[in-house]
Design an enzyme around this catalytic site. Structure first.
Site, PDB file in Angstrom:
ATOM      1  N   ASP A  70       0.841  -1.190   0.000  1.00  0.00           N
ATOM      2  CA  ASP A  70       0.000   0.000   0.000  1.00  0.00           C
ATOM      3  C   ASP A  70       0.878   1.243   0.000  1.00  0.00           C
ATOM      4  OD1 ASP A  70      -2.158  -1.747   0.476  1.00  0.00           O
ATOM      5  OD2 ASP A  70      -1.813  -1.628   2.653  1.00  0.00           O
ATOM      6  N   ASP A 123       0.668   7.841   8.074  1.00  0.00           N
ATOM      7  CA  ASP A 123       0.924   6.421   8.362  1.00  0.00           C
ATOM      8  C   ASP A 123       2.272   6.285   9.061  1.00  0.00           C
ATOM      9  OD1 ASP A 123      -1.238   4.994   7.214  1.00  0.00           O
ATOM     10  OD2 ASP A 123      -0.362   5.135   5.218  1.00  0.00           O
ATOM     11  N   GLU A 160       1.798  -2.956  10.513  1.00  0.00           N
ATOM     12  CA  GLU A 160       1.505  -3.036   9.085  1.00  0.00           C
ATOM     13  C   GLU A 160       2.463  -2.163   8.287  1.00  0.00           C
ATOM     14  OE1 GLU A 160      -2.740  -2.537   7.489  1.00  0.00           O
ATOM     15  OE2 GLU A 160      -1.470  -1.254   6.275  1.00  0.00           O
ATOM     16  N   GLU A 161       3.000  -1.150   8.933  1.00  0.00           N
ATOM     17  CA  GLU A 161       3.859  -0.201   8.224  1.00  0.00           C
ATOM     18  C   GLU A 161       5.339  -0.577   8.242  1.00  0.00           C
ATOM     19  OE1 GLU A 161       2.454   1.879   6.377  1.00  0.00           O
ATOM     20  OE2 GLU A 161       0.449   1.579   7.218  1.00  0.00           O
ATOM     21  N   ASP A 211      -1.947  -1.771  13.441  1.00  0.00           N
ATOM     22  CA  ASP A 211      -2.108  -1.000  12.203  1.00  0.00           C
ATOM     23  C   ASP A 211      -2.257   0.440  12.679  1.00  0.00           C
ATOM     24  OD1 ASP A 211      -2.744   0.280   9.910  1.00  0.00           O
ATOM     25  OD2 ASP A 211      -4.339  -1.083   9.282  1.00  0.00           O
ATOM     26  N   LEU A 248      -2.448   3.442  11.416  1.00  0.00           N
ATOM     27  CA  LEU A 248      -3.464   4.339  10.840  1.00  0.00           C
ATOM     28  C   LEU A 248      -4.147   3.625   9.685  1.00  0.00           C
ATOM     29  CD1 LEU A 248      -4.213   7.033  11.934  1.00  0.00           C
ATOM     30  CD2 LEU A 248      -2.802   8.104  10.202  1.00  0.00           C
ATOM     31  N   ASP A 249      -5.298   3.050   9.982  1.00  0.00           N
ATOM     32  CA  ASP A 249      -6.003   2.294   8.949  1.00  0.00           C
ATOM     33  C   ASP A 249      -6.979   3.211   8.215  1.00  0.00           C
ATOM     34  OD1 ASP A 249      -6.654  -0.402   7.834  1.00  0.00           O
ATOM     35  OD2 ASP A 249      -8.641   0.287   8.435  1.00  0.00           O
ATOM     36  N   GLU A 272      -5.307  -6.237  11.405  1.00  0.00           N
ATOM     37  CA  GLU A 272      -6.671  -5.706  11.300  1.00  0.00           C
ATOM     38  C   GLU A 272      -7.707  -6.714  11.798  1.00  0.00           C
ATOM     39  OE1 GLU A 272      -5.911  -5.018   7.093  1.00  0.00           O
ATOM     40  OE2 GLU A 272      -6.342  -2.896   7.359  1.00  0.00           O
TER      41      GLU A 272
HETATM   42  P1  AFP Z   1      -5.881   2.094   3.335  1.00  0.00           P
HETATM   43  O1  AFP Z   1      -5.312   2.166   4.738  1.00  0.00           O
HETATM   44  O2  AFP Z   1      -4.844   1.862   2.297  1.00  0.00           O
HETATM   45  O3  AFP Z   1      -6.773   3.257   3.044  1.00  0.00           O
HETATM   46  O4  AFP Z   1      -6.776   0.755   3.295  1.00  0.00           O
HETATM   47  C1  AFP Z   1      -7.904   0.702   4.079  1.00  0.00           C
HETATM   48  C2  AFP Z   1      -8.382  -0.716   4.210  1.00  0.00           C
HETATM   49  O5  AFP Z   1      -7.369  -1.563   4.687  1.00  0.00           O
HETATM   50  C3  AFP Z   1      -9.616  -0.804   5.117  1.00  0.00           C
HETATM   51  O6  AFP Z   1      -9.619   0.140   6.141  1.00  0.00           O
HETATM   52  C4  AFP Z   1     -10.743  -0.615   4.165  1.00  0.00           C
HETATM   53  O7  AFP Z   1     -11.960  -1.161   4.598  1.00  0.00           O
HETATM   54  C5  AFP Z   1     -10.248  -1.272   2.925  1.00  0.00           C
HETATM   55  O8  AFP Z   1      -8.825  -1.199   2.964  1.00  0.00           O
HETATM   56  C6  AFP Z   1     -10.722  -0.586   1.706  1.00  0.00           C
HETATM   57  O9  AFP Z   1     -10.240  -1.262   0.583  1.00  0.00           O
HETATM   58  P2  AFP Z   1     -10.861  -0.974  -0.858  1.00  0.00           P
HETATM   59  O10 AFP Z   1     -10.469   0.425  -1.217  1.00  0.00           O
HETATM   60  O11 AFP Z   1     -10.247  -2.004  -1.738  1.00  0.00           O
HETATM   61  O12 AFP Z   1     -12.359  -1.137  -0.746  1.00  0.00           O
END
Ligand code: AFP
Length: 333
Positions: A75, A81, A104-105, A123, A125-126, A282
């Site tokens: 990612d 992050d 995760e980072e 994680d 900052l998700d 997660e």
């Molecule tokens: P990011 O941290 O890269 O924004 O990803 C967020 C995530 O891990 C989770 O929080 C979301 O529900 C999911 O990914 C969203 O993924 P999509 O964009 O593929 O739907």
């Protein structure tokens, strides 16, 4: 004035139970040295306050936007992050209770103190791709007790533990208000941050996820690559006039479903045959929190908490939420 009158005062109403006091009052439930787990939770809470402050300022100072690097999972890393990862790792390292932090980072585990008894998976900052557009994001954490002897080097057996071995887990939601929700295996409790006092206060004691719900959260834009079973489940949701809600921040989607009743699904897709989400950063934590509130979490077949991880950044399909909905959706697999 006696103590009952003090408590019942209408002039100075009680402010509620602060997180610190709640942790202290409940630490006897914990079977191991309770002060250490309490300290870890306090360290996480403190780091989350710092991150909360920085998240709130992201538009004002140069903290929004991409860092220009990728994490192990591939990612794009956002500046926040990286910052949040440092904040949490530093707080956990300084606290002295953690022997290792996996994030995760970060590609590999960070060994912080061989005398620490706990491993933290985080994680930091998700949902961070939502930062630039001011949408809710979160922090997710799991705490495990190490298996090897205190004082020895940390081994893989300390890190790659099943989710059922978590001794505590939770999340912070940086939303319209900031909340910390966690469990130590005795129910799930939620605390809301009062920024004026700089404290979390118990606002959602013993949270209960409704057994049924009518909200489904899934990235339906990927429907062409879902299995027929998932597509069939989604058709049924529509026939029943369920509500579709998808923020794209797992913590926010999960939290809403937790309060209102619903299901979050990130299934296997053609691009990500094992789903997108990370088991250790997660899914395990949210599965533990969900179960402690009466919900269920599976990978479509198995209970998430029974999966033994084989690598740090392992992914899994994830179905989590109201018990009846997750059972129905998992049955379709
Ligand atoms: P990011 O941290 O890269 O924004 O990803 C967020 C995530 O891990 C989770 O929080 C979301 O529900 C999911 O990914 C969203 O993924 P999509 O964009 O593929 O739907």
């Amino acid at each position: 004035m006696n103590s009952r009158q003090v408590e019942a005062s209408k002039i100075a109403q009680p402010i509620g139970t602060a997180l610190d006091r709640f942790i202290k009052n409940n630490q006897d439930q914990f079977q191991y040295a309770s002060g250490e787990l309490s300290q870890l939770l306090r360290d996480i809470a403190l780091a989350s306050k710092v991150v909360n402050r920085e998240v709130n300022k992201a538009g004002l100072i140069d903290l929004a936007g991409a860092q220009g690097t990728s994490n192990m999972a591939g990612d794009q890393q956002q500046k926040l992050d990286v910052l949040a990862n440092i904040r949490f790792t530093r707080a956990l390292a300084k606290g002295g209770e953690a022997c290792a932090v996996i994030s995760e980072e970060t590609d590999a585990r960070v060994d912080v103190n061989n005398y620490g008894k706990y491993v933290i998976a985080i994680d930091p900052l998700d949902g961070s791709s939502n930062i630039d557009v001011n949408v809710s994001i979160g922090t997710i954490f799991s705490i495990y007790r190490r298996k090897t002897k205190v004082g020895s080097d940390v081994g893989d057996e300390d890190i790659l533990q099943k989710g059922s071995k978590q001794v505590a887990a939770g999340y912070v939601l940086y939303g319209s208000s900031t909340m910390l929700v966690y469990t130590t295996g005795f129910g799930t409790n939620g605390f809301t941050y009062d920024s004026g006092l700089g404290e979390y206060f118990l606002s959602h004691p013993q949270m209960k996820m409704p057994t049924d719900g009518s909200i489904y959260s899934i990235n339906e834009g990927l429907a062409h690559s879902f299995s027929d079973d998932i597509r069939h489940y989604l058709e049924n949701c529509k026939k029943r006039n369920y509500t579709a809600r998808y923020i794209g921040s797992l913590v926010a989607d999960f939290h809403r479903n937790m309060l209102k009743g619903g299901i979050y699904i990130y299934p296997a897709t053609a691009k990500s045959p094992n789903g997108k989400l990370r088991l250790m950063y997660e899914c395990n934590a949210l599965a533990f929190v969900a179960e402690q509130a009466g919900g269920i979490a599976t990978d479509g077949k198995r209970r998430i908490l029974e999966i033994t991880p084989t690598s740090l950044h392992e992914r899994t399909p994830f179905y989590v939420g109201s018990a009846n909905m997750v059972v129905e959706a998992s049955k379709t697999q």
